[in-house]
Every structure is written in structure tokens, then in C-alpha cells.
Design a protein around this motif. Structure first.
Motif, PDB file in Angstrom:
ATOM      1  N   ASP A  78       0.783  -1.243   0.000  1.00 25.49           N
ATOM      2  CA  ASP A  78       0.000   0.000   0.000  1.00 25.49           C
ATOM      3  C   ASP A  78       0.815   1.294   0.000  1.00 25.49           C
ATOM      4  O   ASP A  78       0.266   2.361   0.196  1.00 25.49           O
ATOM      5  CB  ASP A  78      -0.962   0.014   1.179  1.00 25.49           C
ATOM      6  N   GLU A  81      -0.671   3.751  -2.248  1.00 26.00           N
ATOM      7  CA  GLU A  81      -2.006   4.239  -1.883  1.00 26.00           C
ATOM      8  C   GLU A  81      -1.926   5.567  -1.136  1.00 26.00           C
ATOM      9  O   GLU A  81      -2.718   6.471  -1.369  1.00 26.00           O
ATOM     10  CB  GLU A  81      -2.740   3.202  -1.017  1.00 26.00           C
TER      11      GLU A  81
ATOM     12  N   ARG B  91      -1.862   2.322 -10.615  1.00 27.43           N
ATOM     13  CA  ARG B  91      -2.835   1.720  -9.692  1.00 27.43           C
ATOM     14  C   ARG B  91      -3.850   0.879 -10.444  1.00 27.43           C
ATOM     15  O   ARG B  91      -4.213  -0.203 -10.015  1.00 27.43           O
ATOM     16  CB  ARG B  91      -3.570   2.803  -8.900  1.00 27.43           C
TER      17      ARG B  91
END
Lengths: 116, 116
Positions: A78, A81, B91
């Protein structure tokens, strides 16, 4: 590795500021790879690629595991993210601001038409 | 300033890798500010803030204009768009890949149930 969000963002953006490291992330997006494979793909020495992978791993963007003599790299869970969330948050606020400016300009144009 | 996308991305991500510079961008998102105001807000010297603003300007994330003795800073037009687009592209590809992995795991689980 526990670190605060600020340090995490510092590390993620710093890791992304290099074209080879962005290339490695793109490559790993297509499948896991060993450091040797990555070094070959990018025409680099093993030492050079190890350094880049270390920076990406430190930033949480890549994780590595050693099986026998081969260290395999894969995308981290992540790290990206957080960076994406930060950028996205700013873009939303700014777009709202730009929209508000657009409305002011539009109102001024309309006023000009009426006054003119 | 004309520069290729790679150099632009390098500069944008490097500029974002510092908490003070990210803070300056957040501040400018709320309204334009002079270098003096920014230096005060972040408890920095003028020289230090000028350096940070210079890095942001070089990356296209901020633009500045001098009127009289005051240099006013505002958000740049699209430096952040490139960085956002790069992250967003990755992503999407990665999420597709993770989804594909999820489907494989799910299929294996189902198979285990039937075989077991």
C-alpha cells in the motif's frame, strides 16, 4: 516497519522521483522478478539495482523475499495508496478552487455583457 | 520551461518528497501567498523558503510573480496532473492484477472444497 505518515510520504515520493525506479514498479506490475532479471532489463549492475530496490522497499512500494540465492521482488501492499491519496486530496481541493474562480470569471463576463 | 515527461515526473516527485513543500502546496491551495507569508507560516527563514519555492517552481507545481518588492506564489497549472496521471495509471494496472490473483485464489479454494 512503523513510521509516521509524513515520513512515509517523504519516502514514497522520493522513491518515485527516479525514472529507473518508476520503471521497476511498472515492470513488477506485470509480474514478480528477481533482482538479476531487473538489473538485466534496465541494463544496470546488480549493485546498482539492489540500491534502487532498497529505496523502493524502504518506501513500502516493493517487498522482497529471498529463496535460496535468489531475491524476488514484488509490488508492496500500500505504499502507493498513501501517495495517491495525498495527491488526490489536493487535486480535489484545488479543482474546487479553480471551479470557483471559473464561476467568478463567468459572472464578470456576464456583467460585462449587460453593462456593455 | 520545456522538458520531457520523464524529467518532469522526476522533478515533481522530488519536490513532493518534502513535508514543508507539501505544506506549502496545501497552503497555496487555500489562496495565493507571498514568500514572506509562507516563511512565517512555516517558521522558516526567507532564504530557506525561497529555496523550497524554487524547487516547487522548477517542478511546475508553483508559479511566482514579482510585483514591486513582493513575490507572490500560486499553484502551478498542471505539474501535479502528470504525477497524478502516472500514479493512477499504475494503480489501475496493479488493481487489475490483484483482482486476477484474487480470482485464482478463489478458484483454488473452490477446487479444494470439491476435492476435499
Amino acid at each position: 516497519m512503523v513510521q509516521c505518515l509524513t515520513a512515509q510520504l517523504d519516502a514514497a515520493f522520493a522513491a518515485l522521483s527516479d525514472a529507473t525506479r518508476r520503471g521497476v514498479l511498472e515492470q513488477l506490475g506485470r509480474g514478480d522478478a528477481s533482482i538479476t532479471e531487473l538489473a538485466e532489463t534496465f541494463g544496470m549492475t546488480l549493485t546498482g539495482m539492489k540500491k534502487h530496490v532498497g529505496v523502493l522497499e524502504q518506501a513500502g512500494l516493493v517487498s522482497t523475499a529471498k529463496v535460496g540465492r535468489v531475491r524476488t521482488c514484488r509490488l508492496g501492499d500500500d505504499g502507493l495508496e498513501e501517495a495517491a491519496a495525498w495527491i488526490e486530496g489536493r487535486r480535489q481541493i484545488w479543482n474546487e478552487r479553480f471551479d470557483a474562480l471559473d464561476r467568478v470569471v463567468e459572472a464578470l463576463k456576464q456583467k460585462e455583457k449587460i453593462d456593455g
